[in-house]
Design an enzyme around this catalytic site. Structure first.
Site, PDB file in Angstrom:
ATOM      1  N   HIS A 455       0.869  -1.189   0.000  1.00 11.91           N
ATOM      2  CA  HIS A 455       0.000   0.000   0.000  1.00 11.91           C
ATOM      3  C   HIS A 455       0.897   1.227   0.000  1.00 11.91           C
ATOM      4  O   HIS A 455       1.736   1.394   0.884  1.00 11.91           O
ATOM      5  CB  HIS A 455      -0.924   0.026   1.208  1.00 11.91           C
ATOM      6  N   CYS A 456       0.719   2.090  -0.985  1.00  9.76           N
ATOM      7  CA  CYS A 456       1.576   3.270  -1.130  1.00  9.76           C
ATOM      8  C   CYS A 456       0.820   4.504  -0.646  1.00  9.76           C
ATOM      9  O   CYS A 456      -0.157   4.928  -1.287  1.00  9.76           O
ATOM     10  CB  CYS A 456       1.999   3.451  -2.581  1.00  9.76           C
ATOM     11  N   PRO A 457       1.231   5.106   0.460  1.00 10.14           N
ATOM     12  CA  PRO A 457       0.535   6.311   0.937  1.00 10.14           C
ATOM     13  C   PRO A 457       0.729   7.504   0.023  1.00 10.14           C
ATOM     14  O   PRO A 457      -0.064   8.444   0.052  1.00 10.14           O
ATOM     15  CB  PRO A 457       1.169   6.550   2.316  1.00 10.14           C
TER      16      PRO A 457
END
Length: 630
Positions: A455-457
């Protein structure tokens, strides 16, 4: 069944000294102590015991003199058959009022249970100290295959034992998530109450310091604000009472009432404070503030607006970034600039305390910081069409969500249970699906993603099957844009600030650069920081994709995934590695007019066999025309 086919390490359950019977609710309502609860579900006198290992022997133990109870406990099938055929009544209880079916169920002797049922064993016979059925005994021990087998013979999971608990309550309080899922899939009411009004969700919140089965029960729409009969405690009250910080966040996220009071007029927050569970108190207090419960009326209408709070968090970095460069660029004395920075810091703290949501901060702020930096860099230097395209695609498209209907979820649970394929490492208790190979449940997005990478913020999205190639494009073009931005800053310094500074020291040159245009220096400073971590991330992504043949999740968790194990201990290889160039082609999906052939594996329907570790592909629908679910 021959003796050598059975598990010789399975210790039988033998009679122990009787425990005190569980009495959680006295006549005068009062909070139960921890010791009151320890016996619940295990207060019967028949628990598994670990026997010391027998000394090595070459001769098999003589079982010809064993009585039928011992033979049943140890799973000696032939001796059981011999005694039953000799006239022993299969339903005759022993001295403790326990039947043979109870002993077979609690020790998971499936072949013996089948034989006893064929000989007329009563499936729901009550026995033992707590008047439990064999299904209760199997549930207490967490034997899912036995639970499935007994229900297939007509065992009723809704019957209550002597403590007033049905099977779903027992499975929930001991954390047997697979059994909870199976019972609900077979039609048990997720909100069924025991004789004291406790639901499975309440038991799980009180007893199980693990996200499951609470998370699974919430997925099955368990009523989160139901109170028990005696204390009127909700699940959140029970979690606060036991200090179960693991499930408090889950309950709050699912809308647990923060204002519900029990029969003593106590909130969950009051109980947490009394028990000195400070983390839980802080979590509940933060949630109350977020919902405007504990705020003054003057600010409540403004700060409780979630849309406004989110927009403030998104726009905040744009303003701060600009003010830093603007103040530096002003033609003013240094002490006046420091004073302005002091006022700016004070304003930041006030805005942060008033509008920032601690829960959403970690999700909103990274992408806001990214957009801020890129906006002012583009404003200063250049806009990049390819970077914008890949960022928007990576940000907005579905990364590969695995979607199923409720019927498909129920059938998945039934099939995995009844075919003895229920492996919790391959089952998502939130989405209620058997996780395909290379997939993972994202706790932030709250969904399972096919070929999950991470998951890439910075793009506020998961990176998975559908957007991984856009993520690589985003990193590549961002790296190029940052390099070009640094080149622009260096060119500006060379022609504007350092035209006659060839022979000066580095400190003098740095001073001229900073004083010549603080705004350009501020842009260059941020560009350098981004250039460092973006270059490292791009290099790591290319390395693990091309040379390892794995995703970020797989690279970090190789010891957990059996299909990466090799015959040499501590050495892991990816079964998905197809060569350095081919691996990159597989991710990018390049065809090049038929010259390249990317992998066409359907990662939405590819599974790893839990027993053989073989990789298999199954249809999305689990229905089988020739298979009847019991």
């Amino acid at each position: 069944m021959a003796d050598e086919e059975r598990d010789p390490t399975c210790n039988p359950v033998e009679p122990l000294l009787q425990h005190a019977e569980y009495k959680p609710y006295p006549t005068q309502p009062n909070y139960p102590t921890q010791s009151n609860f320890e016996g619940h579900g295990h207060s019967h006198s028949h628990e598994p015991v670990n026997h010391p290992p027998a000394p090595p022997t070459t001769e098999p133990e003589d079982t010809s003199a064993w009585d039928i109870v011992k033979a049943t406990q140890y799973g000696v099938y032939d001796r059981c058959v011999e005694l039953i055929e000799a006239g022993h009544d299969v339903n005759q209880p022993d001295a403790e009022n326990v039947t043979l079916l109870h002993w077979a169920a609690i020790n998971n002797r499936q072949d013996i249970v089948k034989y006893y049922m064929n000989k007329g064993a009563i499936i729901d016979k009550l026995g033992g100290d707590l008047n439990s059925t064999p299904l209760h005994w199997a549930t207490r021990q967490g034997h899912l295959p036995m639970v499935v087998l007994l229900i297939s013979y007509g065992a009723d999971p809704s019957l209550r034992d002597g403590e007033g608990c049905s099977c779903i309550h027992l499975a929930a309080q001991f954390g047997f998530t697979a059994i909870v899922a199976y019972l609900i899939a077979k039609g048990q009411d997720v909100d069924m109450q025991d004789k004291n009004g406790m639901t499975a969700l309440m038991w799980s919140a009180y007893r199980v310091f693990n996200p499951d089965p609470t998370r699974l029960l919430l997925t099955f729409n368990a009523t989160v604000n139901l109170g028990d009969k005696f204390h009127k405690n909700t699940a959140l009250h029970w979690a606060a009472l036991s200090g179960n910080h693991v499930v408090v966040s889950l309950l709050i996220q699912e809308g647990a009432s923060l204002v519900s009071k029990n029969d003593k007029d106590e909130l969950a927050l009051d109980i947490a404070n009394q028990k000195k569970h400070f983390w839980i108190s802080q979590k509940i207090q933060s949630a109350r503030i977020l919902k405007g419960i504990d705020q003054t009326k003057m600010l409540q209408s403004i700060t409780s607006n979630k849309t406004l709070r989110r927009r403030v968090m998104q726009g905040f970095p744009f303003v701060v970034f600009f003010l830093i460069g603007f103040i530096c660029e002003l033609d003013a004395t240094w002490w006046l600039k420091l004073l302005m920075f002091g006022f700016m810091t004070l304003g930041m703290r006030v805005v942060g305390k008033t509008f920032f949501d601690p829960t959403a901060y970690s999700l909103v702020m990274p992408v806001a910081l990214y957009l801020t930096t890129k906006f002012w860099m583009y404003f200063t230097c250049i806009d990049t069409m390819f970077l914008t395209y890949n960022f928007v695609k990576c940000w907005k498209i579905d990364p590969g969500t695995i979607k199923t209907t409720r019927d498909e979820k129920i059938r998945a649970v039934l099939e995995m249970s009844e075919l003895q394929m229920f492996d919790m490492t391959q089952f998502c208790s939130t989405c209620l699906i058997r996780r395909p190979l290379r997939s993972k449940h994202c706790s932030i997005c709250n969904k399972c993603i096919a070929r999950f990478d991470h998951h890439c913020p910075w793009v506020d999205n998961c990176i998975g099957e559908r957007n991984h190639k856009y993520f690589l494009g985003y990193l590549f073009f961002l790296f190029i844009a940052l390099m070009y931005c640094m080149y622009g800053c260096a060119s500006y310094w060379h022609f504007t600030c350092l035209a006659h500074s060839v022979d000066e020291s580095y400190m003098v040159i740095l001073g001229k650069i900073m004083s010549c245009s603080p705004w350009v220096f501020w842009i260059a400073f941020n560009t350098g920081l981004h250039l460092f971590w973006i270059g490292a991330l791009l290099g790591f992504q290319l390395y693990q994709i091309m040379w390892v043949g794995a995703t970020t999740n797989e690279k970090m968790n190789m010891p957990r995934y059996k299909h990466f194990h090799t015959s040499k201990q501590g050495v892991y290889n990816s079964p998905f590695h197809r060569g350095v160039i081919q691996n990159l082609i597989d991710i990018l999906g390049w065809r090049c007019l038929g010259l390249c052939r990317p992998d066409k594996t359907d990662w939405y329907r590819t599974y790893a066999d839990s027993n053989t570790n073989a990789i298999t592909t199954k249809p999305k629908s689990l229905a089988r025309d020739n298979y009847q679910f019991v």
